[in-house]
Write an enzyme that holds these catalytic residues in place. Structure first.
Site, PDB file in Angstrom:
ATOM      1  N   ASP A 118      -3.377   2.335  -5.780  1.00 53.82           N
ATOM      2  CA  ASP A 118      -2.179   2.393  -4.946  1.00 53.82           C
ATOM      3  C   ASP A 118      -1.980   1.185  -4.036  1.00 53.82           C
ATOM      4  OD1 ASP A 118      -4.303   2.907  -3.306  1.00 53.82           O
ATOM      5  OD2 ASP A 118      -3.447   4.680  -2.359  1.00 53.82           O
ATOM      6  N   GLU A 119      -2.704   0.099  -4.286  1.00 50.91           N
ATOM      7  CA  GLU A 119      -2.509  -1.080  -3.439  1.00 50.91           C
ATOM      8  C   GLU A 119      -2.851  -2.364  -4.198  1.00 50.91           C
ATOM      9  OE1 GLU A 119      -5.263  -1.467  -0.101  1.00 50.91           O
ATOM     10  OE2 GLU A 119      -6.508   0.105  -0.990  1.00 50.91           O
ATOM     11  N   ASP A 161       0.848  -1.187   0.000  1.00 52.02           N
ATOM     12  CA  ASP A 161       0.000   0.000   0.000  1.00 52.02           C
ATOM     13  C   ASP A 161       0.889   1.243   0.000  1.00 52.02           C
ATOM     14  OD1 ASP A 161      -2.038   1.804   0.210  1.00 52.02           O
ATOM     15  OD2 ASP A 161      -2.696   1.206   2.214  1.00 52.02           O
TER      16      ASP A 161
END
Length: 393
Positions: free
Chosen positions: A106-107, A11
């Site tokens: 983003d993860e 993350d």
């Protein structure tokens, strides 16, 4: 014998704001708020850790963020740039396992169960990922590793920013016990309030309850919360190429009722998903939106469409579904968009004679935009509906 820790969750830390600080070093160390100008009616997409010290959070109205920290730097969302960096991050992650599930820009999750012969330990894999994201891209990523997805995601959040945490099966129950119920995946503000009225404040409180009692009090979600409180999560890492559908969803840190924000989220999700479809030469034959309210009630609305992979068409139809099924009087905690009934684009080539001219025009525009992005980069061209708007900057 070593305990099984085969799921990794990566993350990126304060992703949008971190990219802005990366591109403009003068912003480093300053409170940065990404979402729009200080006088806009939009909400915060991401803020830097410096801004969080003032109480600013994602999904907070920009006006409120400005009142908390008027000296902050307020910037519009630069989605093409974030997508460009996101792609590079996922490329680094894919070096360590072909089984990767991207869950947001983003993860992502990795199944690293088959990597033990290549690397000394799961911890070593986590360290290598962090080192390469930092050295190659100048960003920090927090990594969590455990034996299931819930605990891996929880672990990645425990030592942010720039953290690395491993949760083993033998320590999971005791580690979970003192944590507030809000740390359970799916427990938002409203659900947390309902649990609090029942005298349930910590994950340990849930561990001490019979699952049937919890189901009776809060419905089917009670069984899920009980299982997660006991470290039970049977979901597997699902690689994109094995899916029968493609989707994106976002859980808001604070419930929102901003229709303009949801419309822009649809355009953003559609652009990402349709770009993937075109690269894989796939078409979507159905569109589904997912709305989860603050009371955890979840509804979906779907529509079967002429198979396509144009984000203009997807955005338009998904927007219609949104306006047919939602008014902004009841706040949402999650919104999702998924494209289903995927089929090879070549399978419909014979039917192109009867294709509406409008759809054919969109295909030409999409093809041209993809060519420009492939040649000059993701930020070279973008649609107007993803540019800052006076109402949602």
């Amino acid at each position: 014998m070593a305990e099984l820790t085969n799921i990794l969750h990566g993350d990126l830390d304060a992703f949008f704001a971190s990219v802005e600080q990366l591109d403009n070093p003068s912003l480093r160390g300053k409170p940065v708020v990404v979402g729009g100008s200080m006088h806009s009616r939009g909400v915060v997409s991401t803020c830097s850790y410096e801004a969080r010290k003032f109480g600013i959070r994602s999904a907070m109205p920009i006006a409120q963020a400005y009142r908390l920290c008027p000296q902050a730097v307020f910037l519009p969302v630069n989605m093409p740039r974030y997508l460009e960096i996101s792609k590079q991050v996922f490329s680094i992650l894919s070096r360590y396992s072909p089984i990767m599930e991207v869950i947001s820009i983003d993860e992502a999750f990795l199944d690293i169960s088959g990597c033990s012969g290549l690397y000394a330990s799961p911890e070593k894999i986590g360290c290598l990922i962090k080192e390469q994201v930092k050295s190659e891209l100048g960003l920090t990523i927090s990594v969590g590793i455990s034996y299931n997805k819930f605990l891996a995601k929880l672990a990645s959040d425990m030592d942010k920013p720039d953290g690395l945490r491993i949760i083993t099966e033998s320590e999971a129950l005791e580690l979970l016990r003192p944590l507030p119920v809000s740390r359970i995946w799916g427990v938002g503000q409203k659900t947390g309030q309902r649990l609090d009225k029942l005298g349930i404040k910590t994950i340990g409180d849930i561990q001490d309850l019979p699952p049937e009692w919890l189901e009776d009090k809060i419905g089917s979600a009670g069984r899920l919360f009980w299982e997660l409180a006991h470290g039970i999560d049977s979901r597997v890492v699902e690689p994109e190429h094995e899916r029968k559908s493609l989707g994106r969803e976002e859980t808001f840190p604070e419930d929102i009722n901003n229709t303009a924000y949801l419309e822009k989220l649809i355009a953003q999700f559609a652009a990402e998903l349709c770009r993937k479809l075109r690269r894989k030469e796939l078409l979507a034959g159905s569109i589904t939106i997912k709305l989860r309210y603050s009371n955890f009630k979840t509804i979906t609305r779907s529509k079967t469409i002429t198979p396509c992979n144009s984000d203009i068409i997807i955005t338009q139809i998904a927007g219609e579904l949104l306006h047919q099924s939602y008014n902004n009087k009841q706040p949402l905690r999650l919104f999702g968009l998924s494209l289903g009934h995927l089929s090879p684009a070549a399978s419909l080539e014979q039917g192109s004679l009867f294709e509406p001219q409008l759809n054919a025009d969109y295909k030409s525009i999409d093809r041209l935009m993809d060519e420009i992005r492939d040649r000059f980069g993701p930020g070279a061209i973008n649609r107007a509906n993803l540019l800052p708007h006076k109402d949602i900057e």
